[in-house]
Design a protein around this motif. Structure first.
Motif, short mmCIF file in Angstrom:
data_model
loop_
_atom_site.label_atom_id
_atom_site.label_comp_id
_atom_site.label_asym_id
_atom_site.label_seq_id
_atom_site.Cartn_x
_atom_site.Cartn_y
_atom_site.Cartn_z
N ASN A 38 6.84 -10.85 -59.20
CA ASN A 38 6.63 -11.55 -57.92
C ASN A 38 7.83 -11.42 -56.98
N PHE A 39 8.41 -10.21 -56.93
CA PHE A 39 9.51 -9.93 -56.01
C PHE A 39 9.06 -8.91 -54.98
N ASP A 40 9.61 -9.02 -53.77
CA ASP A 40 9.29 -8.06 -52.72
C ASP A 40 9.78 -6.67 -53.12
N TYR A 41 8.98 -5.68 -52.77
CA TYR A 41 9.31 -4.29 -53.12
C TYR A 41 10.25 -3.70 -52.07
N PRO A 42 11.40 -3.17 -52.49
CA PRO A 42 12.35 -2.58 -51.53
C PRO A 42 11.77 -1.33 -50.87
N ASP A 43 12.36 -0.93 -49.76
CA ASP A 43 11.96 0.29 -49.08
C ASP A 43 12.66 1.48 -49.75
N TYR A 44 11.94 2.16 -50.63
CA TYR A 44 12.50 3.30 -51.35
C TYR A 44 12.17 4.62 -50.66
N SER A 45 11.61 4.57 -49.47
CA SER A 45 11.18 5.80 -48.80
C SER A 45 12.34 6.72 -48.47
N GLN A 46 13.55 6.16 -48.31
CA GLN A 46 14.71 6.97 -47.97
C GLN A 46 15.52 7.37 -49.21
N CYS A 47 15.07 6.94 -50.38
CA CYS A 47 15.81 7.23 -51.61
C CYS A 47 15.31 8.52 -52.24
N LYS A 48 16.24 9.36 -52.61
CA LYS A 48 15.90 10.64 -53.24
C LYS A 48 16.63 10.77 -54.56
N PRO B 238 19.06 0.81 -54.09
CA PRO B 238 19.18 -0.47 -54.78
C PRO B 238 18.08 -0.71 -55.81
N MET B 239 18.36 -1.63 -56.73
CA MET B 239 17.33 -2.09 -57.66
C MET B 239 16.64 -3.33 -57.12
N PHE B 240 17.29 -4.00 -56.15
CA PHE B 240 16.73 -5.24 -55.63
C PHE B 240 17.29 -5.50 -54.24
N VAL B 241 16.45 -5.99 -53.35
CA VAL B 241 16.87 -6.37 -51.99
C VAL B 241 16.30 -7.75 -51.71
N ASN B 242 17.15 -8.64 -51.22
CA ASN B 242 16.66 -10.00 -51.01
C ASN B 242 17.56 -10.74 -50.03
N ASN B 243 17.02 -11.80 -49.44
CA ASN B 243 17.83 -12.68 -48.61
C ASN B 243 18.77 -13.49 -49.49
N TYR B 244 19.91 -13.86 -48.95
CA TYR B 244 20.73 -14.88 -49.60
C TYR B 244 20.71 -16.12 -48.71
#
Length: 251
Positions: A241-251, A100-106
């Motif tokens: 000022n946005f939370d950083y997504p977990d990109y550790s699983q992205c290749k 994703p480019m962005f992860v957030n609560n709705y």
């Protein structure tokens, strides 16, 4: 011999990597809505900054065309746009990026007079929900019971349905709820309403299911991984000022 072998391996890496501009792509047209702090029409925003970091070092020119999501999907299908930013769900004939480019609560915007006590997401059981057309899907609420769904063309109209007491809760990203509040022309007391998180979703760019779409998707993902590894991506998120997504699983 060792030095020659090292140079040969380096050359093979450079010529095989899609991130090194060997794709023949010179221009990328990105379609989608103008979202505050993401795709501002003055060219600023989280998504704009990410696209600039992804493509500009490769001398690829980026053009953004602002339009509703449904029209953006069709533009990609017709080959009149290369990417759409961004979607939280799969779209027919198109493919999502792997990360994703962005992860957030709705969130839910509601009146405590209509929904009380508030017990979290389960408080939406038996309620009438409203959202922007195409932004959410009933399957995202399959865990709830006896829920009614309505779509409206704009967030401010959806918000108005709750303010006027015609619907129980307006569902949207918190940033878009703020935007809807700013654009709402109805008179009301904000303190009479509440905004609470009710779920989390990820937002992905979309590509065509074509050879060009596959090539662009691979290039985009390769560059995103590099920007994650060198820390550039995290700096962009921090800037907005946005939370950083977990990109550790992205290749």
């Amino acid at each position: 011999m060792t030095r020659w072998l090292t140079l040969l391996v380096a050359a093979l890496i450079l010529t095989s990597s899609p991130a090194m501009g060997e794709t023949g792509i010179k221009n990328v047209t990105i379609a989608g809505p103008s979202w505050a702090d993401f795709t501002n029409q003055d060219g600023t925003g989280l998504y704009h900054d990410i696209f600039h970091a992804v493509f500009s070092p490769l001398n690829i020119t980026v053009t953004h065309r602002y339009m509703p999501s449904a029209r953006a999907y069709e533009m990609i299908r017709l080959g009149k746009a290369d990417m759409m930013a961004c979607s939280a769900h799969e779209v027919a004939e198109l493919q999502l990026a792997n990360c994703p480019m962005f992860v957030n609560n709705y969130h839910a915007f509601f009146s405590p007079k209509r929904i009380s006590p508030w017990l979290g997401r389960e408080s939406l059981n038996g309620r009438s929900l409203v959202w922007r057309r195409g932004y959410y899907h009933p399957r995202e609420f399959e865990d709830l019971k006896n829920v009614e769904f309505t779509e409206h063309s704009s967030g401010s109209t959806a918000l108005g349905m709750v303010i006027l007491g015609r619907k129980d809760a307006y569902i949207d990203d918190i940033n878009l709820i703020r935007e809807s509040l700013e654009r709402c022309s109805l008179e009301f007391a904000l303190e009479d309403f509440a905004i609470r998180p009710v779920g989390k979703r990820s937002y992905y760019p979309l590509f065509a299911k074509t050879e060009h779409g596959n090539t662009l998707k691979a290039l985009f993902e390769s560059r995103m991984n590099k920007l994650h590894q060198d820390g550039t991506l995290k700096k962009i998120f921090r800037k907005w000022n946005f939370d950083y997504p977990d990109y550790s699983q992205c290749k």
